[in-house]
Design an enzyme around this catalytic site. Structure first.
Site, PDB file in Angstrom:
ATOM      1  N   GLU A 111       5.191 -12.997   2.414  1.00 33.91           N
ATOM      2  CA  GLU A 111       4.504 -12.274   3.491  1.00 33.91           C
ATOM      3  C   GLU A 111       3.140 -12.894   3.790  1.00 33.91           C
ATOM      4  OE1 GLU A 111       6.028  -7.804   3.594  1.00 33.91           O
ATOM      5  OE2 GLU A 111       4.151  -8.039   2.537  1.00 33.91           O
ATOM      6  N   HIS A 153       1.820  -6.799  -3.985  1.00 34.80           N
ATOM      7  CA  HIS A 153       1.766  -6.699  -2.525  1.00 34.80           C
ATOM      8  C   HIS A 153       0.409  -7.223  -2.056  1.00 34.80           C
ATOM      9  CE1 HIS A 153       1.575  -5.034   1.514  1.00 34.80           C
ATOM     10  NE2 HIS A 153       2.900  -4.995   1.465  1.00 34.80           N
ATOM     11  N   ILE A 165       0.708  -9.309   8.572  1.00 35.29           N
ATOM     12  CA  ILE A 165       1.034  -7.942   8.153  1.00 35.29           C
ATOM     13  C   ILE A 165       0.389  -6.929   9.098  1.00 35.29           C
ATOM     14  CG2 ILE A 165       0.672  -6.211   6.340  1.00 35.29           C
ATOM     15  CD1 ILE A 165       1.003  -8.429   4.270  1.00 35.29           C
ATOM     16  N   ASN A 179       8.535   0.130   3.483  1.00 36.82           N
ATOM     17  CA  ASN A 179       7.316   0.440   2.736  1.00 36.82           C
ATOM     18  C   ASN A 179       6.576   1.598   3.402  1.00 36.82           C
ATOM     19  OD1 ASN A 179       5.027   0.427   1.190  1.00 36.82           O
ATOM     20  ND2 ASN A 179       4.544  -1.736   1.485  1.00 36.82           N
ATOM     21  N   LYS A 235       3.796   2.610   2.484  1.00 36.34           N
ATOM     22  CA  LYS A 235       2.362   2.322   2.289  1.00 36.34           C
ATOM     23  C   LYS A 235       1.618   3.624   1.975  1.00 36.34           C
ATOM     24  CE  LYS A 235       2.298  -2.189   4.345  1.00 36.34           C
ATOM     25  NZ  LYS A 235       1.593  -3.211   5.095  1.00 36.34           N
TER      26      LYS A 235
HETATM   27  O1  G3P Z   1       5.298  -4.238   2.796  1.00 37.72           O
HETATM   28  C1  G3P Z   1       5.694  -4.681   4.011  1.00 37.72           C
HETATM   29  C2  G3P Z   1       4.541  -5.127   4.774  1.00 37.72           C
HETATM   30  O2  G3P Z   1       3.465  -5.633   4.141  1.00 37.72           O
HETATM   31  C3  G3P Z   1       4.727  -5.497   6.159  1.00 37.72           C
HETATM   32  O3  G3P Z   1       4.010  -4.547   6.869  1.00 37.72           O
HETATM   33  O4  G3P Z   1       3.397  -3.302   8.835  1.00 37.72           O
HETATM   34  O5  G3P Z   1       3.768  -5.768   8.977  1.00 37.72           O
HETATM   35  O6  G3P Z   1       5.699  -4.240   8.661  1.00 37.72           O
HETATM   36  P1  G3P Z   1       4.237  -4.468   8.418  1.00 37.72           P
END
Ligand code: G3P
Length: 226
Positions: free
Chosen positions: A140, A92, A145, A8, A10
Site C-alpha cells: 500500500e 498498517h 491511501i 478495514n 479503521k
Molecule cells: O487498509 C486499507 C487502506 O489503508 C486503504 O484505505 O481508504 O484508501 O481504501 P483506502
C-alpha cells in the site's frame, strides 16, 4: 481461488460500535450474494461484538507480541484469538512498526493460530517482510491511501513486480492490492495484475450506499478472474 476483500473499518465513526455491527451485516449479505470472501478488519474494542454478530472472518487492526502475563495496555494475539478473531493486520501504514517488532508479532500470532496480513509501504519493504512468512502481504503506497486514485491504476508496475519478488521468496504468501481502491475496475485490475484481492476502507465505509459500494467491488473482483 475465490478472491478476498479485506474491509478495514479503521477508526471511522461510521464503523465504530453499533455502526460497525451495521456495516458487518451489510458485508455479510454482500458476501453471501456474490460468493466473495469478505474479511472484516475491526477496531480492538469492537472485535468480540462483531465476531459474535456475523459469521464472516474478523481480523484485528494491530497486535503486539507479548504472551499473557504482566504487561499493560498491549493487544495480545492470545486475547485476540480468544475474542473470536481469525487473524490480524500488522504494520498498517497508519500504525507502522519496525521489522524486529513485526517478526515477533507474526511469530506470536501464528503460534496462537491467527492468520497474518502484513502491510508494506513499498516493494522493498514487502520483500523484507516476506521473509517472516505472513499469510498475506498488502502493498500500500501511503500517498494513495484514502484518495480517489487506486494503486492498481496509478502503479500497476509496482503490483506486478511485488507479486514476482514475493513469489520468489515464497509461493505460499497471498498478495493483496490496497490504497485508493474504489471502483469495480480498480478491483478487477487488482486480480488481473496477479493479486488475490483488495484491501479497502474509505471507498466503502464512507460511501452513501455501502451495500452498493461493496457489491461493485465484489463483482469487479470476480470479473478479474475471467
Ligand atoms: O487498509 C486499507 C487502506 O489503508 C486503504 O484505505 O481508504 O484508501 O481504501 P483506502
Amino acid at each position: 481461488m475465490q478472491p478476498f476483500l479485506f474491509l478495514n473499518f479503521k477508526t471511522y465513526k461510521e464503523a465504530t460500535g453499533k455502526n460497525a455491527v451495521k456495516l458487518a451485516r451489510i458485508a455479510q449479505a454482500v458476501s453471501r450474494k456474490t460468493g466473495v470472501k469478505i474479511v472484516l478488519v475491526v477496531q480492538a474494542v469492537d472485535l468480540r461484538l462483531i465476531s459474535k454478530g456475523v459469521s464472516l472472518p474478523v481480523f484485528a487492526q494491530h497486535a503486539d507480541h507479548e504472551k499473557p502475563g504482566a504487561s499493560t495496555g498491549r493487544i495480545l494475539p492470545f486475547a485476540l484469538k480468544d475474542a473470536g478473531c481469525r487473524g490480524v493486520v500488522l504494520n498498517h501504514a497508519e500504525n507502522k512498526r519496525g521489522n524486529g517488532f513485526v517478526e515477533k508479532a507474526i511469530a506470536e500470532s501464528k503460534a496462537v493460530g491467527l492468520q497474518v496480513l502484513v502491510c508494506a509501504e513499498s516493494e522493498a519493504r514487502a520483500v523484507e517482510l516476506a521473509r517472516f512468512a505472513p499469510d498475506f502481504i498488502a502493498v500500500e503506497p501511503p500517498e494513495l491511501i484514502g484518495g480517489n486514485v487506486s494503486v492498481s491504476t496509478a502503479k500497476p508496475g509496482l503490483i506486478v513486480s511485488s507479486v514476482k519478488k514475493i513469489g520468489e521468496i515464497s509461493g505460499k504468501i497471498k498478495i493483496i492490492t490496497g490504497a485508493g481502491v474504489k471502483s469495480g475496475e480498480d478491483a478487477r485490475l487488482a486480480v488481473k495484475l496477479g493479486t488475490v484481492g483488495i484491501f479497502v476502507a474509505s471507498g466503502v465505509v464512507l460511501a452513501k450506499n455501502r451495500a452498493k459500494a461493496l457489491s461493485v467491488l465484489a463483482v469487479g473482483l470476480k470479473e478479474g478472474l475471467h
